[in-house]
Design a protein around this motif. Structure first.
Motif, PDB file in Angstrom:
ATOM      1  N   LYS A 233     -18.499   6.333  -3.615  1.00 28.16           N
ATOM      2  CA  LYS A 233     -17.394   7.227  -3.978  1.00 28.16           C
ATOM      3  C   LYS A 233     -16.201   6.409  -4.444  1.00 28.16           C
ATOM      4  O   LYS A 233     -16.110   5.214  -4.174  1.00 28.16           O
ATOM      5  CB  LYS A 233     -16.988   8.081  -2.773  1.00 28.16           C
ATOM      6  N   ALA A 234     -15.272   7.061  -5.122  1.00 25.33           N
ATOM      7  CA  ALA A 234     -14.043   6.401  -5.565  1.00 25.33           C
ATOM      8  C   ALA A 234     -12.995   6.509  -4.456  1.00 25.33           C
ATOM      9  O   ALA A 234     -12.800   7.581  -3.883  1.00 25.33           O
ATOM     10  CB  ALA A 234     -13.520   7.059  -6.834  1.00 25.33           C
ATOM     11  N   LEU A 235     -12.337   5.399  -4.169  1.00 34.39           N
ATOM     12  CA  LEU A 235     -11.270   5.371  -3.170  1.00 34.39           C
ATOM     13  C   LEU A 235      -9.935   5.389  -3.915  1.00 34.39           C
ATOM     14  O   LEU A 235      -9.618   4.460  -4.655  1.00 34.39           O
ATOM     15  CB  LEU A 235     -11.381   4.113  -2.305  1.00 34.39           C
ATOM     16  N   ILE A 236      -9.187   6.472  -3.738  1.00 32.10           N
ATOM     17  CA  ILE A 236      -7.918   6.650  -4.430  1.00 32.10           C
ATOM     18  C   ILE A 236      -6.786   6.325  -3.463  1.00 32.10           C
ATOM     19  O   ILE A 236      -6.701   6.907  -2.384  1.00 32.10           O
ATOM     20  CB  ILE A 236      -7.755   8.108  -4.924  1.00 32.10           C
ATOM     21  N   MET A 237      -5.943   5.387  -3.849  1.00 31.41           N
ATOM     22  CA  MET A 237      -4.820   4.987  -3.001  1.00 31.41           C
ATOM     23  C   MET A 237      -3.516   5.413  -3.652  1.00 31.41           C
ATOM     24  O   MET A 237      -3.279   5.133  -4.813  1.00 31.41           O
ATOM     25  CB  MET A 237      -4.844   3.478  -2.765  1.00 31.41           C
ATOM     26  N   HIS A 238      -2.687   6.085  -2.882  1.00 29.11           N
ATOM     27  CA  HIS A 238      -1.428   6.592  -3.387  1.00 29.11           C
ATOM     28  C   HIS A 238      -0.294   5.646  -3.005  1.00 29.11           C
ATOM     29  O   HIS A 238      -0.298   5.080  -1.912  1.00 29.11           O
ATOM     30  CB  HIS A 238      -1.157   7.988  -2.823  1.00 29.11           C
ATOM     31  N   GLN A 239       0.655   5.476  -3.903  1.00 24.52           N
ATOM     32  CA  GLN A 239       1.818   4.637  -3.632  1.00 24.52           C
ATOM     33  C   GLN A 239       2.736   5.344  -2.646  1.00 24.52           C
ATOM     34  O   GLN A 239       2.853   6.564  -2.691  1.00 24.52           O
ATOM     35  CB  GLN A 239       2.590   4.347  -4.928  1.00 24.52           C
ATOM     36  N   PRO A 240       3.376   4.582  -1.759  1.00 26.59           N
ATOM     37  CA  PRO A 240       4.318   5.198  -0.817  1.00 26.59           C
ATOM     38  C   PRO A 240       5.478   5.855  -1.565  1.00 26.59           C
ATOM     39  O   PRO A 240       5.863   5.411  -2.639  1.00 26.59           O
ATOM     40  CB  PRO A 240       4.828   4.051   0.028  1.00 26.59           C
TER      41      PRO A 240
ATOM     42  N   GLY B 173       3.437  -2.802   2.537  1.00 29.35           N
ATOM     43  CA  GLY B 173       2.429  -3.222   1.568  1.00 29.35           C
ATOM     44  C   GLY B 173       2.054  -2.111   0.621  1.00 29.35           C
ATOM     45  O   GLY B 173       2.259  -0.937   0.897  1.00 29.35           O
ATOM     46  N   LYS B 174       1.544  -2.492  -0.538  1.00 33.31           N
ATOM     47  CA  LYS B 174       0.996  -1.502  -1.456  1.00 33.31           C
ATOM     48  C   LYS B 174      -0.267  -2.063  -2.081  1.00 33.31           C
ATOM     49  O   LYS B 174      -0.416  -3.282  -2.230  1.00 33.31           O
ATOM     50  CB  LYS B 174       2.000  -1.055  -2.504  1.00 33.31           C
ATOM     51  N   PRO B 175      -1.191  -1.169  -2.438  1.00 34.78           N
ATOM     52  CA  PRO B 175      -2.467  -1.626  -2.986  1.00 34.78           C
ATOM     53  C   PRO B 175      -2.298  -2.307  -4.338  1.00 34.78           C
ATOM     54  O   PRO B 175      -1.380  -1.994  -5.088  1.00 34.78           O
ATOM     55  CB  PRO B 175      -3.280  -0.341  -3.125  1.00 34.78           C
ATOM     56  N   ALA B 176      -3.203  -3.237  -4.632  1.00 33.29           N
ATOM     57  CA  ALA B 176      -3.180  -3.936  -5.915  1.00 33.29           C
ATOM     58  C   ALA B 176      -3.485  -2.966  -7.056  1.00 33.29           C
ATOM     59  O   ALA B 176      -2.967  -3.113  -8.157  1.00 33.29           O
ATOM     60  CB  ALA B 176      -4.205  -5.067  -5.908  1.00 33.29           C
ATOM     61  N   ASP B 177      -4.315  -1.990  -6.795  1.00 29.84           N
ATOM     62  CA  ASP B 177      -4.683  -0.980  -7.787  1.00 29.84           C
ATOM     63  C   ASP B 177      -4.643   0.389  -7.129  1.00 29.84           C
ATOM     64  O   ASP B 177      -4.608   0.501  -5.915  1.00 29.84           O
ATOM     65  CB  ASP B 177      -6.098  -1.236  -8.327  1.00 29.84           C
ATOM     66  N   SER B 178      -4.663   1.432  -7.931  1.00 30.54           N
ATOM     67  CA  SER B 178      -4.606   2.776  -7.376  1.00 30.54           C
ATOM     68  C   SER B 178      -5.988   3.339  -7.069  1.00 30.54           C
ATOM     69  O   SER B 178      -6.115   4.358  -6.410  1.00 30.54           O
ATOM     70  CB  SER B 178      -3.875   3.716  -8.333  1.00 30.54           C
TER      71      SER B 178
ATOM     72  N   ALA C 138      -4.317   7.586   2.310  1.00 28.99           N
ATOM     73  CA  ALA C 138      -2.868   7.767   2.380  1.00 28.99           C
ATOM     74  C   ALA C 138      -2.156   6.421   2.540  1.00 28.99           C
ATOM     75  O   ALA C 138      -2.745   5.463   3.058  1.00 28.99           O
ATOM     76  CB  ALA C 138      -2.516   8.686   3.546  1.00 28.99           C
ATOM     77  N   PRO C 139      -0.905   6.332   2.110  1.00 35.76           N
ATOM     78  CA  PRO C 139      -0.155   5.076   2.250  1.00 35.76           C
ATOM     79  C   PRO C 139      -0.091   4.562   3.692  1.00 35.76           C
ATOM     80  O   PRO C 139      -0.203   3.357   3.922  1.00 35.76           O
ATOM     81  CB  PRO C 139       1.242   5.430   1.736  1.00 35.76           C
ATOM     82  N   ASP C 140       0.058   5.459   4.663  1.00 35.79           N
ATOM     83  CA  ASP C 140       0.124   4.990   6.047  1.00 35.79           C
ATOM     84  C   ASP C 140      -1.233   4.494   6.539  1.00 35.79           C
ATOM     85  O   ASP C 140      -1.310   3.555   7.329  1.00 35.79           O
ATOM     86  CB  ASP C 140       0.717   6.044   6.985  1.00 35.79           C
TER      87      ASP C 140
END
Length: 105
Positions: A97-104, A24-29, A47-49
């Motif tokens: 806070k801002a939640l930053i999601m990184h692509q795998p 899976g990957k997040p809809a937004d970063s 993190a992606p995991d």
């Protein structure tokens, strides 16, 4: 403020990470509070995991043992990922806070 508990997560030292299966990957970063510029927000990295562990356990409703098999990690590693991810998400929601999601990779 008294009684405030923070996410005290252990710092990983030792063995290198084994590759994890991440589908899976997040809809937004990034997810952040409305109306506040990014430059004014503290950022928390997911993190992606950690994202994948949350997706499998909390969204898809998998048992941790089954999710661990899907990701190719031990059940304890999966439990640690879920705990860390939940702590980060709640920290962002509660403290704005801002939640930053990184692509795998």
């Amino acid at each position: 403020v008294t009684g405030v508990q923070t996410c005290a997560l252990p710092i990983s030292m030792g063995r290198p990470k084994i590759p994890r299966n991440i589908c899976g990957k997040p809809a937004d970063s990034c997810f952040k509070p409305n109306g506040i510029p990014m430059s004014e927000l503290e950022r928390i990295d997911l993190a992606p995991d950690e994202f994948e562990a949350l997706r499998l356990v909390d969204l898809q409703g998998m048992l941790q043992q089954d999710a661990a098999v899907v990701m190719g990690v031990s059940r304890q590693t999966l439990a640690n990922l879920v705990k860390a991810a939940r702590c980060k998400v709640v920290d962002c929601l509660v403290h704005g806070k801002a939640l930053i999601m990184h692509q795998p990779d």
